[in-house]
Write an enzyme that holds these catalytic residues in place. Structure first.
Site, mmCIF file in Angstrom:
data_model
loop_
_atom_site.group_PDB
_atom_site.id
_atom_site.type_symbol
_atom_site.label_atom_id
_atom_site.label_comp_id
_atom_site.label_asym_id
_atom_site.label_seq_id
_atom_site.Cartn_x
_atom_site.Cartn_y
_atom_site.Cartn_z
ATOM 1 N N LEU A 15 0.828 -1.216 0.000
ATOM 2 C CA LEU A 15 0.000 0.000 0.000
ATOM 3 C C LEU A 15 0.863 1.267 0.000
ATOM 4 C CD1 LEU A 15 -2.616 1.648 1.011
ATOM 5 C CD2 LEU A 15 -1.941 0.889 3.287
ATOM 6 N N VAL A 16 1.794 1.359 0.934
ATOM 7 C CA VAL A 16 2.614 2.570 1.037
ATOM 8 C C VAL A 16 3.647 2.606 -0.083
ATOM 9 C CG1 VAL A 16 4.094 3.951 2.549
ATOM 10 C CG2 VAL A 16 2.291 2.537 3.541
ATOM 11 N N SER A 108 5.500 1.142 12.806
ATOM 12 C CA SER A 108 4.033 1.141 12.823
ATOM 13 C C SER A 108 3.552 1.664 14.172
ATOM 14 C CB SER A 108 3.529 -0.283 12.634
ATOM 15 O OG SER A 108 2.185 -0.393 13.061
ATOM 16 N N SER A 109 2.429 2.370 14.164
ATOM 17 C CA SER A 109 1.938 2.923 15.430
ATOM 18 C C SER A 109 1.487 1.821 16.388
ATOM 19 C CB SER A 109 0.808 3.931 15.191
ATOM 20 O OG SER A 109 -0.286 3.316 14.563
ATOM 21 N N CYS A 110 1.317 0.577 15.873
ATOM 22 C CA CYS A 110 0.917 -0.495 16.790
ATOM 23 C C CYS A 110 2.086 -0.917 17.683
ATOM 24 C CB CYS A 110 0.321 -1.683 16.058
ATOM 25 S SG CYS A 110 1.514 -2.638 15.182
ATOM 26 N N TYR A 137 4.063 -8.828 15.540
ATOM 27 C CA TYR A 137 4.372 -7.855 14.475
ATOM 28 C C TYR A 137 5.027 -6.604 15.064
ATOM 29 C CZ TYR A 137 3.311 -4.383 10.843
ATOM 30 O OH TYR A 137 3.388 -3.386 9.912
ATOM 31 N N LYS A 141 8.713 -4.752 14.425
ATOM 32 C CA LYS A 141 8.834 -3.344 14.024
ATOM 33 C C LYS A 141 9.747 -2.576 14.983
ATOM 34 C CE LYS A 141 6.480 -2.815 10.244
ATOM 35 N NZ LYS A 141 7.157 -2.276 9.048
ATOM 36 N N PRO A 164 4.276 5.701 11.348
ATOM 37 C CA PRO A 164 3.110 6.295 10.679
ATOM 38 C C PRO A 164 1.797 5.968 11.395
ATOM 39 C CG PRO A 164 3.735 4.286 9.545
ATOM 40 C CD PRO A 164 4.703 4.448 10.701
ATOM 41 N N ASN A 166 -2.317 4.937 11.012
ATOM 42 C CA ASN A 166 -2.893 3.814 10.249
ATOM 43 C C ASN A 166 -3.140 4.233 8.797
ATOM 44 O OD1 ASN A 166 -3.110 2.789 12.873
ATOM 45 N ND2 ASN A 166 -5.001 1.699 12.385
ATOM 46 N N HIS A 180 -7.018 -4.422 6.935
ATOM 47 C CA HIS A 180 -7.221 -3.416 7.978
ATOM 48 C C HIS A 180 -8.654 -2.916 7.905
ATOM 49 C CE1 HIS A 180 -2.738 -3.154 8.101
ATOM 50 N NE2 HIS A 180 -3.019 -3.077 9.381
ATOM 51 N N ARG A 188 -16.872 -5.065 2.708
ATOM 52 C CA ARG A 188 -18.091 -5.666 3.261
ATOM 53 C C ARG A 188 -19.305 -4.763 3.050
ATOM 54 N NH1 ARG A 188 -18.471 -6.936 8.193
ATOM 55 N NH2 ARG A 188 -16.611 -6.096 9.235
ATOM 56 N N TRP A 203 -16.911 -4.978 13.413
ATOM 57 C CA TRP A 203 -16.261 -5.698 14.516
ATOM 58 C C TRP A 203 -16.075 -4.785 15.721
ATOM 59 C CZ3 TRP A 203 -11.473 -8.481 11.948
ATOM 60 C CH2 TRP A 203 -11.945 -9.365 10.963
HETATM 61 P P1 GDP Z 1 -5.317 -1.966 14.309
HETATM 62 O O1 GDP Z 1 -5.469 -0.495 14.091
HETATM 63 O O2 GDP Z 1 -3.898 -2.413 14.280
HETATM 64 O O3 GDP Z 1 -6.037 -2.404 15.559
HETATM 65 O O4 GDP Z 1 -5.949 -2.770 13.109
HETATM 66 P P2 GDP Z 1 -7.254 -2.709 12.224
HETATM 67 O O5 GDP Z 1 -7.054 -1.824 11.063
HETATM 68 O O6 GDP Z 1 -7.577 -4.146 11.949
HETATM 69 O O7 GDP Z 1 -8.415 -1.999 13.083
HETATM 70 C C1 GDP Z 1 -8.999 -2.701 14.094
HETATM 71 C C2 GDP Z 1 -10.139 -1.931 14.728
HETATM 72 O O8 GDP Z 1 -11.230 -1.793 13.798
HETATM 73 C C3 GDP Z 1 -10.646 -2.761 15.883
HETATM 74 O O9 GDP Z 1 -11.229 -1.907 16.859
HETATM 75 C C4 GDP Z 1 -11.718 -3.610 15.193
HETATM 76 O O10 GDP Z 1 -12.659 -4.124 16.127
HETATM 77 C C5 GDP Z 1 -12.349 -2.575 14.261
HETATM 78 N N1 GDP Z 1 -13.045 -3.170 13.091
HETATM 79 C C6 GDP Z 1 -14.363 -3.038 12.815
HETATM 80 N N2 GDP Z 1 -14.701 -3.728 11.721
HETATM 81 C C7 GDP Z 1 -13.555 -4.278 11.236
HETATM 82 C C8 GDP Z 1 -13.254 -5.111 10.110
HETATM 83 O O11 GDP Z 1 -14.099 -5.478 9.304
HETATM 84 N N3 GDP Z 1 -11.951 -5.475 9.947
HETATM 85 C C9 GDP Z 1 -10.968 -5.070 10.815
HETATM 86 N N4 GDP Z 1 -9.700 -5.451 10.594
HETATM 87 N N5 GDP Z 1 -11.225 -4.317 11.922
HETATM 88 C C10 GDP Z 1 -12.496 -3.926 12.133
#
Ligand code: GDP
Length: 320
Positions: A15-16, A108-110, A137, A141, A164, A166, A180, A188, A203
């Site tokens: 992506l980046v 990554s900010s995670c 992961y 990083k 960076p 997200n 992500h 979806r 989610w």
């Molecule tokens: P993160 O920023 O590293 O946590 O990664 P994500 O981009 O997967 O974002 C996760 C956050 O988005 C969590 O709070 C999930 O519960 C929420 N979320 C809601 N719907 C979705 C989905 O369809 N896919 C993902 N990956 N996360 C979701």
């Protein structure tokens, strides 16, 4: 940076990486090495070594290594960690041995501690445990950052680390389970609209907050930092607004044209509660993100429709 310098984007198909190649091209860099099929397998030390020996890149953007959303981090932590560790060690080692002028490594900010004070300042890195769902992961990083620092101290290499926000945008992984949050929800919501569903399940609780950055803005920030920053301390790359997952899902549904109801599935993990970055250093240097969030989501959806939907069938990634 001289426009005639040899530049290598390690991870050009991510992506980046794709956004960076576009930005370099637009900015007149004419000697991009390792494009497309000419990029070595970054996890293979011998291939990376041979590539550097052959092309002698002067500027390296290290944006490669597998990544994914919370689903992929939980399902395949070993794969993600190993892929990133191999990529990082191979590229940094080759950049050092073949005398690259400068390297920018994207972490990554995670990798920030789960409960670090907001907004996240680089001083908080390693001050506490990271979010468990992405620990493997994130540890890879963090190792990359520390290896950059070690090369700076031992050999004087100009290796800079950036954290960076997200990122999202074209060329992302639009898989419903592995992607992500933005690409997964775009996909979806699109499928729900096409099926005429009344409900779209999001989610988690919808309350966690994320700071998003459009990949094209992030690419611009990477170029800016490569030219303007050379500190041992990492630099955060953000500057946009924090949005809750519920607000994010509403923008996505609106852009896609899904008119049904959003339902939150608290049985799915929330991940980190907050991930906003303190980007005051970058902003003080004069950089600003250019793209409004909604516009960036709309551009990303447009790209998804063009590249991932053929005759009604949705693919996670663009056909090559
Ligand atoms: P993160 O920023 O590293 O946590 O990664 P994500 O981009 O997967 O974002 C996760 C956050 O988005 C969590 O709070 C999930 O519960 C929420 N979320 C809601 N719907 C979705 C989905 O369809 N896919 C993902 N990956 N996360 C979701």
């Amino acid at each position: 940076m001289n426009r005639k310098a040899r530049v290598f984007v390690a991870g050009g198909e991510t992506l980046v990486g794709a956004a960076l190649l576009g930005a370099l091209h637009e900015n007149g860099f004419s000697k991009l090495v390792g494009l497309g099929p000419y990029e070595p397998d970054l996890t293979d030390a011998a291939e990376v070594d041979a590539f550097f020996a052959d092309t002698l890149p002067e500027y390296v953007f290290l944006v490669g290594g597998k990544s994914g959303g919370i689903g992929l981090n939980r399902a395949r932590p070993a794969d993600l960690m190993l892929d990133n560790l191999r990529t990082i060690t191979n590229v940094l080692d080759a950049a050092h041995r073949y005398g690259a002028t400068k390297l920018l490594y994207l972490a990554s900010s995670c990798a920030y501690p789960k409960h670090a004070p907001q907004p996240l300042r680089v001083e908080s890195l390693t001050a506490g445990p990271v979010e468990p769902t992405s620990e493997a992961y994130a540890t890879a990083k963090l190792a990359g950052w520390k290896l950059c620092t070690a090369y700076r101290r031992q050999y004087g290499c100009r290796f800079v680390t950036a954290f960076p926000a997200n990122a999202f945008g074209p060329h992302d992984d639009f898989g419903a389970d592995a992607g992500h949050v933005i690409p997964a929800l775009l996909r979806r919501a699109h499928e729900a609209k096409v099926r005429g569903d009344r409900v779209l399940t999001v989610w988690g609780t919808g309350t966690p907050k994320r700071e998003f950055i459009y990949s094209r803005d992030l690419a611009d920030a990477c170029l800016f930092v490569m030219e303007r920053y050379d500190g041992e301390d990492p630099i955060n790359l953000g500057g946009g607004a924090d949005l809750s997952i519920a607000e994010t899902a509403r923008v996505v549904a609106d852009v896609v044209g899904f008119r049904g109801q959003l339902v939150f599935d608290a049985g799915k993990p929330d991940g980190a509660p907050l991930k906003g970055l303190d980007s005051s250093e970058l902003l003080a240097l004069g950089w600003r993100p250019a793209t409004a969030f909604r516009t960036a989501v709309a551009d990303t959806y447009h790209w998804f429709l063009q590249h991932c939907v053929t005759e009604g069938t949705v693919h996670a990634r663009a056909a090559v």
